[in-house]
Structure formats: C-alpha cells, structure tokens
Design a protein around this motif. Structure first.
Motif, PDB file in Angstrom:
ATOM      1  N   LYS A 153       0.830  -1.198   0.000  1.00 45.69           N
ATOM      2  CA  LYS A 153       0.000   0.000   0.000  1.00 45.69           C
ATOM      3  C   LYS A 153       0.863   1.247   0.000  1.00 45.69           C
ATOM      4  CE  LYS A 153      -3.897  -2.025   2.412  1.00 45.69           C
ATOM      5  NZ  LYS A 153      -4.774  -1.926   3.559  1.00 45.69           N
ATOM      6  N   ASN A 154       0.403   2.240  -0.698  1.00 43.70           N
ATOM      7  CA  ASN A 154       1.097   3.522  -0.736  1.00 43.70           C
ATOM      8  C   ASN A 154       0.435   4.451   0.276  1.00 43.70           C
ATOM      9  OD1 ASN A 154       2.596   5.727  -1.370  1.00 43.70           O
ATOM     10  ND2 ASN A 154       1.664   6.091  -3.354  1.00 43.70           N
ATOM     11  N   LYS A 155       1.143   4.750   1.341  1.00 45.06           N
ATOM     12  CA  LYS A 155       0.612   5.623   2.375  1.00 45.06           C
ATOM     13  C   LYS A 155       1.330   6.965   2.293  1.00 45.06           C
ATOM     14  CE  LYS A 155      -0.656   2.116   5.713  1.00 45.06           C
ATOM     15  NZ  LYS A 155      -0.519   1.666   7.092  1.00 45.06           N
ATOM     16  N   GLU A 156       0.546   8.030   2.264  1.00 44.94           N
ATOM     17  CA  GLU A 156       1.117   9.368   2.267  1.00 44.94           C
ATOM     18  C   GLU A 156       0.786  10.019   3.600  1.00 44.94           C
ATOM     19  OE1 GLU A 156       0.296  11.810  -1.079  1.00 44.94           O
ATOM     20  OE2 GLU A 156       0.294  10.118  -2.453  1.00 44.94           O
ATOM     21  N   ASN A 157       1.807  10.419   4.277  1.00 41.85           N
ATOM     22  CA  ASN A 157       1.610  11.103   5.552  1.00 41.85           C
ATOM     23  C   ASN A 157       1.693  12.604   5.316  1.00 41.85           C
ATOM     24  OD1 ASN A 157       1.412   8.713   6.970  1.00 41.85           O
ATOM     25  ND2 ASN A 157       3.618   8.570   7.222  1.00 41.85           N
ATOM     26  N   VAL A 158       0.667  13.310   5.737  1.00 40.03           N
ATOM     27  CA  VAL A 158       0.652  14.755   5.610  1.00 40.03           C
ATOM     28  C   VAL A 158       0.933  15.336   6.983  1.00 40.03           C
ATOM     29  CG1 VAL A 158      -0.734  16.764   5.020  1.00 40.03           C
ATOM     30  CG2 VAL A 158      -1.006  14.644   3.734  1.00 40.03           C
ATOM     31  N   THR A 159       1.968  16.129   7.066  1.00 35.54           N
ATOM     32  CA  THR A 159       2.289  16.757   8.340  1.00 35.54           C
ATOM     33  C   THR A 159       2.305  18.266   8.149  1.00 35.54           C
ATOM     34  OG1 THR A 159       4.654  16.664   7.897  1.00 35.54           O
ATOM     35  CG2 THR A 159       3.703  14.817   9.104  1.00 35.54           C
ATOM     36  N   LEU A 160       1.850  18.961   9.154  1.00 32.54           N
ATOM     37  CA  LEU A 160       1.890  20.417   9.163  1.00 32.54           C
ATOM     38  C   LEU A 160       2.730  20.846  10.354  1.00 32.54           C
ATOM     39  CD1 LEU A 160      -1.838  21.328   8.465  1.00 32.54           C
ATOM     40  CD2 LEU A 160       0.074  21.519   6.904  1.00 32.54           C
ATOM     41  N   ASP A 161       3.759  21.557  10.075  1.00 28.87           N
ATOM     42  CA  ASP A 161       4.527  22.064  11.201  1.00 28.87           C
ATOM     43  C   ASP A 161       4.087  23.498  11.476  1.00 28.87           C
ATOM     44  OD1 ASP A 161       7.486  23.417   9.808  1.00 28.87           O
ATOM     45  OD2 ASP A 161       5.773  22.686   8.683  1.00 28.87           O
ATOM     46  N   THR A 162       4.369  23.936  12.665  1.00 31.64           N
ATOM     47  CA  THR A 162       3.910  25.245  13.120  1.00 31.64           C
ATOM     48  C   THR A 162       4.479  26.364  12.260  1.00 31.64           C
ATOM     49  OG1 THR A 162       3.820  24.373  15.350  1.00 31.64           O
ATOM     50  CG2 THR A 162       3.769  26.742  15.124  1.00 31.64           C
ATOM     51  N   PHE A 163       5.743  26.250  11.864  1.00 27.51           N
ATOM     52  CA  PHE A 163       6.351  27.322  11.097  1.00 27.51           C
ATOM     53  C   PHE A 163       5.675  27.502   9.743  1.00 27.51           C
ATOM     54  CE2 PHE A 163       9.407  28.914   8.008  1.00 27.51           C
ATOM     55  CZ  PHE A 163       9.674  30.140   8.579  1.00 27.51           C
ATOM     56  N   SER A 164       5.322  26.406   9.056  1.00 25.45           N
ATOM     57  CA  SER A 164       4.683  26.591   7.757  1.00 25.45           C
ATOM     58  C   SER A 164       3.305  27.225   7.881  1.00 25.45           C
ATOM     59  CB  SER A 164       4.569  25.323   6.944  1.00 25.45           C
ATOM     60  OG  SER A 164       4.692  24.202   7.625  1.00 25.45           O
ATOM     61  N   VAL A 165       2.589  26.913   8.953  1.00 27.03           N
ATOM     62  CA  VAL A 165       1.286  27.534   9.161  1.00 27.03           C
ATOM     63  C   VAL A 165       1.456  29.033   9.432  1.00 27.03           C
ATOM     64  CG1 VAL A 165      -0.720  27.605  10.689  1.00 27.03           C
ATOM     65  CG2 VAL A 165       0.202  25.417   9.957  1.00 27.03           C
ATOM     66  N   LEU A 166       2.414  29.384  10.289  1.00 23.74           N
ATOM     67  CA  LEU A 166       2.653  30.803  10.571  1.00 23.74           C
ATOM     68  C   LEU A 166       3.160  31.540   9.341  1.00 23.74           C
ATOM     69  CD1 LEU A 166       4.300  30.550  14.105  1.00 23.74           C
ATOM     70  CD2 LEU A 166       1.984  31.301  13.543  1.00 23.74           C
ATOM     71  N   ASN A 167       4.007  30.885   8.541  1.00 20.86           N
ATOM     72  CA  ASN A 167       4.519  31.491   7.328  1.00 20.86           C
ATOM     73  C   ASN A 167       3.390  31.738   6.323  1.00 20.86           C
ATOM     74  OD1 ASN A 167       6.466  32.482   5.577  1.00 20.86           O
ATOM     75  ND2 ASN A 167       6.915  30.465   4.738  1.00 20.86           N
ATOM     76  N   SER A 168       2.511  30.781   6.177  1.00 22.67           N
ATOM     77  CA  SER A 168       1.375  30.941   5.260  1.00 22.67           C
ATOM     78  C   SER A 168       0.456  32.066   5.724  1.00 22.67           C
ATOM     79  CB  SER A 168       0.591  29.641   5.163  1.00 22.67           C
ATOM     80  OG  SER A 168       1.388  28.637   4.597  1.00 22.67           O
ATOM     81  N   ALA A 169       0.261  32.161   7.024  1.00 26.14           N
ATOM     82  CA  ALA A 169      -0.572  33.243   7.556  1.00 26.14           C
ATOM     83  C   ALA A 169       0.069  34.600   7.282  1.00 26.14           C
ATOM     84  CB  ALA A 169      -0.783  33.050   9.050  1.00 26.14           C
ATOM     85  N   GLY A 170       1.373  34.679   7.392  1.00 25.79           N
ATOM     86  CA  GLY A 170       2.078  35.928   7.108  1.00 25.79           C
ATOM     87  C   GLY A 170       1.943  36.335   5.655  1.00 25.79           C
ATOM     88  N   TRP A 171       2.074  35.371   4.747  1.00 26.85           N
ATOM     89  CA  TRP A 171       1.909  35.686   3.326  1.00 26.85           C
ATOM     90  C   TRP A 171       0.478  36.095   3.025  1.00 26.85           C
ATOM     91  CZ3 TRP A 171       5.483  37.318   0.499  1.00 26.85           C
ATOM     92  CH2 TRP A 171       6.773  36.841   0.618  1.00 26.85           C
ATOM     93  N   PHE A 172      -0.490  35.444   3.668  1.00 26.57           N
ATOM     94  CA  PHE A 172      -1.876  35.841   3.461  1.00 26.57           C
ATOM     95  C   PHE A 172      -2.102  37.271   3.923  1.00 26.57           C
ATOM     96  CE2 PHE A 172      -6.139  36.470   5.181  1.00 26.57           C
ATOM     97  CZ  PHE A 172      -6.871  36.315   4.017  1.00 26.57           C
TER      98      PHE A 172
END
Length: 69
Positions: free
Chosen positions: A2-21
C-alpha cells in the motif's frame, strides 16, 4: 504493497502561510492592517526562527548516538 502518504503540518509553515496571506491581503486591499503590524508579525516570526536555530544545536549537541545501521 500500500502507498501511504503522511501529511504533516509544522507550526512554522502555518505561521509562514498566515504571514503571506496577511501581506497579500493587505496589498489587495482586503484587510486594513497597518504595514507596521504586518512587519512586526514577520519580525516575530524571524525571531522565532533565530531562536530555534540557536537553541536546537545546544539541545541536540550529543548528536545521533546509535540508531540504525
């Protein structure tokens, strides 16, 4: 197999995306924040990055002792 894809969100990418928004929304006129507030947000994010970059090697100064061969 089976091909399992794990999606992880780290805090920095969320804060970075919020800053760009915030930045793009302010340029587009969607928000009415002052540029001083947005630059302050990016400044705090930069300080978090610097603190992490300084503290991480101090905490992990022992390196990888053992593990997989």
């Amino acid at each position: 197999m089976k091909n399992k894809e794990n999606v992880t969100l780290d805090t920095f990418s969320v804060l970075n995306s919020a800053g760009w928004f915030l930045t793009i929304a302010n340029i587009a006129g969607i928000t009415q924040l002052s540029w001083h507030a947005i630059l302050g947000y990016w400044g705090v994010l930069l300080l978090i990055c610097l603190a992490t970059a300084i503290i991480d090697p101090l905490v992990n100064k022992g390196g990888n002792k053992g593990g997989e061969k």
